[in-house]
Design an enzyme around this catalytic site. Structure first.
Site, PDB file in Angstrom:
ATOM      1  N   PRO A 172       0.841  -1.212   0.000  1.00 13.50           N
ATOM      2  CA  PRO A 172       0.000   0.000   0.000  1.00 13.50           C
ATOM      3  C   PRO A 172       0.875   1.261   0.000  1.00 13.50           C
ATOM      4  O   PRO A 172       1.765   1.411   0.824  1.00 13.50           O
ATOM      5  CB  PRO A 172      -0.782  -0.113   1.320  1.00 13.50           C
ATOM      6  CG  PRO A 172      -0.624  -1.519   1.778  1.00 13.50           C
ATOM      7  CD  PRO A 172       0.655  -2.028   1.193  1.00 13.50           C
ATOM      8  N   GLU A 173       0.628   2.132  -0.950  1.00 15.64           N
ATOM      9  CA  GLU A 173       1.345   3.408  -1.032  1.00 15.64           C
ATOM     10  C   GLU A 173       0.451   4.504  -0.446  1.00 15.64           C
ATOM     11  O   GLU A 173      -0.693   4.252  -0.076  1.00 15.64           O
ATOM     12  CB  GLU A 173       1.688   3.709  -2.501  1.00 15.64           C
ATOM     13  CG  GLU A 173       2.693   2.742  -3.108  1.00 15.64           C
ATOM     14  CD  GLU A 173       4.116   2.998  -2.619  1.00 15.64           C
ATOM     15  OE1 GLU A 173       4.370   4.024  -1.955  1.00 15.64           O
ATOM     16  OE2 GLU A 173       4.975   2.136  -2.904  1.00 15.64           O
ATOM     17  N   HIS A 198      -4.971 -14.859   8.466  1.00  8.13           N
ATOM     18  CA  HIS A 198      -4.230 -13.592   8.483  1.00  8.13           C
ATOM     19  C   HIS A 198      -5.055 -12.399   8.977  1.00  8.13           C
ATOM     20  O   HIS A 198      -4.598 -11.267   8.898  1.00  8.13           O
ATOM     21  CB  HIS A 198      -3.609 -13.249   7.115  1.00  8.13           C
ATOM     22  CG  HIS A 198      -2.826 -14.356   6.506  1.00  8.13           C
ATOM     23  ND1 HIS A 198      -1.737 -14.924   7.141  1.00  8.13           N
ATOM     24  CD2 HIS A 198      -2.965 -15.022   5.337  1.00  8.13           C
ATOM     25  CE1 HIS A 198      -1.251 -15.893   6.369  1.00  8.13           C
ATOM     26  NE2 HIS A 198      -1.983 -15.976   5.277  1.00  8.13           N
ATOM     27  N   ARG A 212       1.796 -10.891   5.679  1.00  5.34           N
ATOM     28  CA  ARG A 212       3.243 -10.908   5.940  1.00  5.34           C
ATOM     29  C   ARG A 212       3.592 -10.344   7.319  1.00  5.34           C
ATOM     30  O   ARG A 212       4.742 -10.391   7.726  1.00  5.34           O
ATOM     31  CB  ARG A 212       3.972 -10.157   4.826  1.00  5.34           C
ATOM     32  CG  ARG A 212       3.806 -10.883   3.489  1.00  5.34           C
ATOM     33  CD  ARG A 212       4.498 -10.184   2.359  1.00  5.34           C
ATOM     34  NE  ARG A 212       5.948 -10.194   2.506  1.00  5.34           N
ATOM     35  CZ  ARG A 212       6.782  -9.635   1.644  1.00  5.34           C
ATOM     36  NH1 ARG A 212       6.304  -9.023   0.580  1.00  5.34           N
ATOM     37  NH2 ARG A 212       8.077  -9.671   1.849  1.00  5.34           N
TER      38      ARG A 212
END
Ligand SMILES: [Zn+2]
Length: 274
Positions: free
Chosen positions: A2-3, A91, A110
């Site tokens: 995500p930017e 997750h 992650r």
């Protein structure tokens, strides 16, 4: 990953669903993210969310207790607001159930993200936030501020604008695209950025990021869907990942090289050396 535009879109998407809501229950299934989840998070039960802000790629959920929840999505994190009873997917690590039965759910395969609690009064001096440069879309980010930040830097302009101490949120794609739109060679030494070039570059950075956020607006409803990943978005790219393809403006083949270990794309005709 995500930017800044995705993080801002996340903020806009979930903000109306958490503002003014009291925290009913905090569920932490895993706390081993990039840093351990703050144990204080559980203590926020009963507090009310009063503001959802963003600094760089950090989301800041302020509460009426004088404490804020800092969330960073890391490499693969996402947030959504779903019914508290919705199935926990693999997750899904944290759920903050709010009054009314909806839950802010944090998902991160992650586990490179962060969920921390910090006093609102201490946010500016927080180790993660204190050295950050100006917000690219804020009024504080001007051509003069950029030139001042670069005056002693002999590194390439492309590398310089990706430095969060210079300006936050200009990721690799946005750096290449902004330099193309501003007509600036990515190899230019940062301290050689003239005033007219700085004016063009600041405008281009703001334009590229604002366009991306605007496109993200169409995905806002995804933040309240319980299935699937939030749909991130790709704007039309002029140079990034287009090595050898014709420039969309002048047909010259797009070049690629590595600067600061990151792939860099540019048009040698549109982005002249001088
Ligand atoms: Zn061109």
């Amino acid at each position: 990953m995500p930017e800044l535009p995705e993080v801002e879109t996340t903020r806009r998407g979930i903000s109306p669903h958490v503002m003014g809501r009291r925290i009913y229950e905090v569920i932490i299934r895993r706390n081993d993210l990039r840093q351990p989840v703050s144990p204080e998070l559980a203590g926020l039960e009963g507090a009310e969310f009063v503001a959802v802000k963003r600094r760089s790629k950090y989301l800041l959920f302020e509460t009426d207790r004088g404490e804020a929840v800092i969330i960073h999505l890391g490499m693969s994190g996402s947030l959504r607001v779903i019914p508290a009873g919705a199935d926990w997917k693999k997750h899904d690590h944290i759920g903050i159930t709010m009054q009314g039965g909806m839950q802010l759910r944090y998902h991160d395969p992650r586990r490179f993200g962060l969920v921390l609690v910090c006093p609102i009064a201490g946010l500016e001096s927080h180790p993660l936030l204190k050295d950050l440069g100006p917000e690219p879309l804020g009024e504080m980010f001007t051509a003069q501020v950029l030139r001042d930040a670069l005056q002693n830097k002999m590194i390439r302009i492309k590398v310089a604008i990706m430095d969060a101490k210079v300006v936050v949120g200009v990721g690799n794609i946005y750096a290449s695209e902004s330099l193309f739109r501003a007509g600036i060679d990515p190899m230019l030494p940062a301290n050689k950025l003239t005033k007219p070039k700085a004016v063009r570059l600041v405008a281009a950075i703001k334009e590229v990021l604002a366009e991306s956020i605007e496109q993200g607006g169409t995905t806002l409803r995804d933040f309240i869907k319980s299935d699937g990943e939030p749909g991130y978005f790709k704007q039309r790219l002029y140079v990034y990942d287009r090595k050898g393809e014709p420039c969309r403006v002048c047909d010259t083949p797009i070049l690629q090289c590595v600067l600061g270990q990151r792939s860099t794309y540019w048009c040698a005709a549109c982005q002249k050396k001088r």
